[in-house]
Scaffold this motif. Structure first.
Motif, PDB file in Angstrom:
ATOM      1  N   LYS A 179       0.823  -1.211   0.000  1.00 20.65           N
ATOM      2  CA  LYS A 179       0.000   0.000   0.000  1.00 20.65           C
ATOM      3  C   LYS A 179       0.856   1.259   0.000  1.00 20.65           C
ATOM      4  O   LYS A 179       0.469   2.306  -0.536  1.00 20.65           O
ATOM      5  CB  LYS A 179      -0.915  -0.020   1.216  1.00 20.65           C
ATOM      6  N   ASP A 180       2.039   1.164   0.598  1.00 21.73           N
ATOM      7  CA  ASP A 180       2.918   2.325   0.735  1.00 21.73           C
ATOM      8  C   ASP A 180       3.870   2.521  -0.456  1.00 21.73           C
ATOM      9  O   ASP A 180       4.626   3.494  -0.478  1.00 21.73           O
ATOM     10  CB  ASP A 180       3.742   2.190   2.018  1.00 21.73           C
ATOM     11  N   ARG A 191      -4.945   0.104  -7.706  1.00 18.98           N
ATOM     12  CA  ARG A 191      -5.239  -0.147  -6.287  1.00 18.98           C
ATOM     13  C   ARG A 191      -6.731  -0.341  -6.063  1.00 18.98           C
ATOM     14  O   ARG A 191      -7.563   0.109  -6.861  1.00 18.98           O
ATOM     15  CB  ARG A 191      -4.724   1.031  -5.440  1.00 18.98           C
ATOM     16  N   ASP A 192      -7.053  -1.009  -4.942  1.00 19.50           N
ATOM     17  CA  ASP A 192      -8.460  -1.165  -4.575  1.00 19.50           C
ATOM     18  C   ASP A 192      -8.931   0.078  -3.815  1.00 19.50           C
ATOM     19  O   ASP A 192      -8.191   1.057  -3.671  1.00 19.50           O
ATOM     20  CB  ASP A 192      -8.686  -2.449  -3.772  1.00 19.50           C
ATOM     21  N   SER A 193     -10.147   0.044  -3.318  1.00 17.34           N
ATOM     22  CA  SER A 193     -10.724   1.218  -2.664  1.00 17.34           C
ATOM     23  C   SER A 193      -9.996   1.605  -1.389  1.00 17.34           C
ATOM     24  O   SER A 193     -10.113   2.741  -0.917  1.00 17.34           O
ATOM     25  CB  SER A 193     -12.210   0.970  -2.357  1.00 17.34           C
ATOM     26  N   ASP A 194      -9.227   0.683  -0.813  1.00 25.24           N
ATOM     27  CA  ASP A 194      -8.457   0.969   0.404  1.00 25.24           C
ATOM     28  C   ASP A 194      -7.013   1.374   0.099  1.00 25.24           C
ATOM     29  O   ASP A 194      -6.222   1.587   1.019  1.00 25.24           O
ATOM     30  CB  ASP A 194      -8.455  -0.259   1.326  1.00 25.24           C
ATOM     31  N   GLY A 195      -6.672   1.451  -1.166  1.00 26.54           N
ATOM     32  CA  GLY A 195      -5.324   1.852  -1.557  1.00 26.54           C
ATOM     33  C   GLY A 195      -4.339   0.712  -1.669  1.00 26.54           C
ATOM     34  O   GLY A 195      -3.162   0.927  -1.963  1.00 26.54           O
ATOM     35  N   ASN A 196      -4.796  -0.520  -1.461  1.00 26.14           N
ATOM     36  CA  ASN A 196      -3.906  -1.673  -1.573  1.00 26.14           C
ATOM     37  C   ASN A 196      -3.717  -2.054  -3.044  1.00 26.14           C
ATOM     38  O   ASN A 196      -4.645  -1.908  -3.853  1.00 26.14           O
ATOM     39  CB  ASN A 196      -4.494  -2.866  -0.814  1.00 26.14           C
ATOM     40  N   SER A 198      -3.982  -3.928  -6.273  1.00 30.28           N
ATOM     41  CA  SER A 198      -5.001  -4.905  -6.656  1.00 30.28           C
ATOM     42  C   SER A 198      -4.421  -6.089  -7.409  1.00 30.28           C
ATOM     43  O   SER A 198      -5.061  -7.138  -7.513  1.00 30.28           O
ATOM     44  CB  SER A 198      -6.052  -4.230  -7.529  1.00 30.28           C
TER      45      SER A 198
END
Length: 555
Positions: A179-180, A191-196, A198
């Motif tokens: 994510k970072d 990325r997904d909706s949480d920023g991870n 995909s």
């Protein structure tokens, strides 16, 4: 360094002294032959005399020769030239899982799993060919879909255009992508909706994965070369332009050329992103005596692809107003790069798909070429898919060749108008308009992005249809080529784009006797059937290098 230079000099001396053992003269008679003459006019012939691997004359008055071959009345054409492909990339795809025909992301994952089950010893599972635009949901796939099938080994499947890749969680972990992790310049981590992350990486973000992949070497290159060479010869391709080779492949090609073991003629473009670009430019152009290897161009990278919304546009995407594409070479990097390549005497071939990338390339060519007046570089824009109407005439004005791939249009027809909107289609895949402006168009396939069969490209260029003959009236059919124009694009214009029209591209006296025998006359059949053409024999420098074992029976 001394040993490296000594090796290079010995290889180059071998290249320039190479000769091929050939029968003195070979006569191929009883053919229905077509070629372009030196003026580009289509001519026909019924026999060809070959001497020392080159065309001696067409329709000789004497039928005597050291060897006589009966062509059985079949159609003879010059060996076809693919002006833009990826030689070892095709070999890689032939040796990996092919998910081109997958019906969904889940289906692609199952194909990868079946391949993994059959190849238990492979540490990584590689594959290519997925295209979300032909799946029902038209959405990018996710790591979770792959994880459901393969979770204990890293999986990496490249998109059909090679400008995006799909990883499972194991691969993302090995690459340290979290994510970072920031998006690299010219790249995007989806990325997904949480920023991870995909699971999909676009353009320069692919480099994050490539850092942890197993490194290829000469043994793997040879496997890929063998697989590709056999396939290309079987579909009538005797020469190709390899669009972007790193130093390791550069050295591999030099060694194979010295051994005279290259299966097809290669016009290699050095990758502009290679760390050793300067040293390869310092070596100067390399042309083997038998014309199986010619290195005198550089491939640079302007933007991404339309399907992954990486093509750089002047205005946002019609189907995603928050995106305008990606620039893989930044504006401030272009002037130094162009000056370096052209200053070294090399042709520059710039990948540009979107109208912004095409305009930037044309602008930079216009500026930089003022430093080199009267130089015949024949610089190229690779793909030239979406061009602002104001820029269409500039290709001819600047003598910049639009190197285009007809099957891209028929593959993109389901999504291009969605991406661009109706108005921007005026300058998209504009083959006829560009030809009418007076600029030659070298044609290719971009294999393995598209299938390598050049008759698929000839068919698409003439009909603007896919192989299901859709759409019925052709897709933006006013931009279609004639059969003769498309034929020229895969022969003489492709040779011209490689500075090789002196020895390749037609069957006229003094040129290499590279030709194919095919089962139908592409100039005298319904255009919709051109793609069905089957290659019966392929000859290179007067030597038969392929023969179809089971030719199609007459219908």
């Amino acid at each position: 360094m001394k040993n490296k230079n000594t090796w290079r000099i010995s290889v180059l001396s071998l290249l320039f002294s190479a000769s091929t053992a050939l029968a003195d003269t070979t006569l191929v008679k009883n053919v229905s032959g077509y070629t372009l003459d030196d003026s580009g006019k289509l001519i026909s012939f019924s026999s060809i005399l070959i001497e020392d691997g080159k065309v001696k004359t067409l329709d000789p008055t004497s039928m005597r020769a050291d060897a006589v071959v009966d062509g059985d009345g079949n159609v003879m054409l010059p060996g076809l030239i693919d002006a833009h492909g990826h030689l070892l990339g095709l070999g890689s795809s032939l040796l990996e899982v092919d998910v081109r025909d997958s019906r969904s992301a889940a289906d692609a994952a199952k194909k990868a799993a079946a391949y993994a089950f059959a190849h238990q010893k492979q540490a990584w599972i590689f594959g290519s060919g997925w295209n979300q635009e032909v799946w029902p949901d038209r959405s990018f796939p996710t790591a979770a879909i792959l994880d459901a099938e393969i979770s204990n080994r890293p999986v990496w499947l490249t998109r059909v255009d090679a400008h995006a890749g799909w990883a499972n969680t194991k691969a993302l972990e090995l690459a340290g992508i979290t994510k970072d992790t920031p998006d690299p310049v010219g790249g995007k981590i989806v990325r997904d909706s949480d920023g991870n992350p995909s699971g999909v990486l676009i353009d320069n973000a692919i480099g994050l994965m490539e850092k942890v992949m197993p490194k290829a070497g000469a043994a793997l290159y040879q496997q890929q070369l063998d697989a590709t060479g056999q396939h290309l010869l079987s579909v009538g391709v005797t020469a190709m332009h390899d669009a972007g080779v790193p130093h390791s492949v550069y050295d591999f090609y030099l060694a194979r050329a010295a051994e005279q073991t290259l299966p097809v003629r290669i016009y290699a473009m050095i990758s502009a992103t290679d760390d050793d670009l300067d040293s390869m430019l310092d070596n100067g152009p390399v042309r083997s005596a038998d014309d199986f290897l010619f290195i005198r161009s550089v491939k640079a990278y302007g933007d991404g692809a339309l399907g992954s919304r990486g093509a750089a546009l002047l205005a946002p995407y019609s189907d995603d107003p928050h995106q305008s594409g990606l620039l893989l070479t930044q504006p401030e990097e272009m002037a130094p790069l162009f000056s370096k390549v052209l200053g070294a005497g090399f042709q520059l071939n710039f990948h540009a798909i979107g109208d912004r990338a095409n305009r930037m390339a044309l602008d930079q060519f216009e500026t930089t070429m003022k430093k080199f007046p009267n130089r015949d570089f024949r610089n190229r824009i690779e793909h030239a898919q979406v061009i602002h109407p104001d820029d269409l005439s500039r290709f001819a004005e600047l003598n910049v060749l639009p190197s285009m791939q007809p099957t891209h249009a028929t593959s993109d027809k389901n999504m291009a108008e969605d991406r661009l909107g109706k108005d921007r289609m005026e300058g998209a895949y504009a083959w006829k308009t560009l030809l009418n402006s007076g600029i030659p168009i070298p044609l290719g396939s971009d294999f393995p992005v598209e299938l390598a069969n050049p008759f698929y490209g000839l068919h698409a260029a003439v009909t603007r249809q896919d192989r299901n003959n859709q759409p019925v009236a052709g897709w933006y059919a006013h931009e279609a080529m004639t059969v003769e124009q498309a034929f020229r694009g895969f022969t003489l214009d492709a040779a011209y784009a490689a500075h090789m029209e002196d020895t390749l591209g037609s069957l006229t006296p003094g040129k290499w006797a590279d030709f194919i025998l095919v089962d139908q006359d592409i100039f005298d059949i319904p255009a919709q059937d051109i793609w069905k053409t089957q290659v019966l024999e392929t000859w290179s420098a007067g030597i038969q290098v392929f023969k179809e074992k089971n030719p199609r029976l007459p219908e």
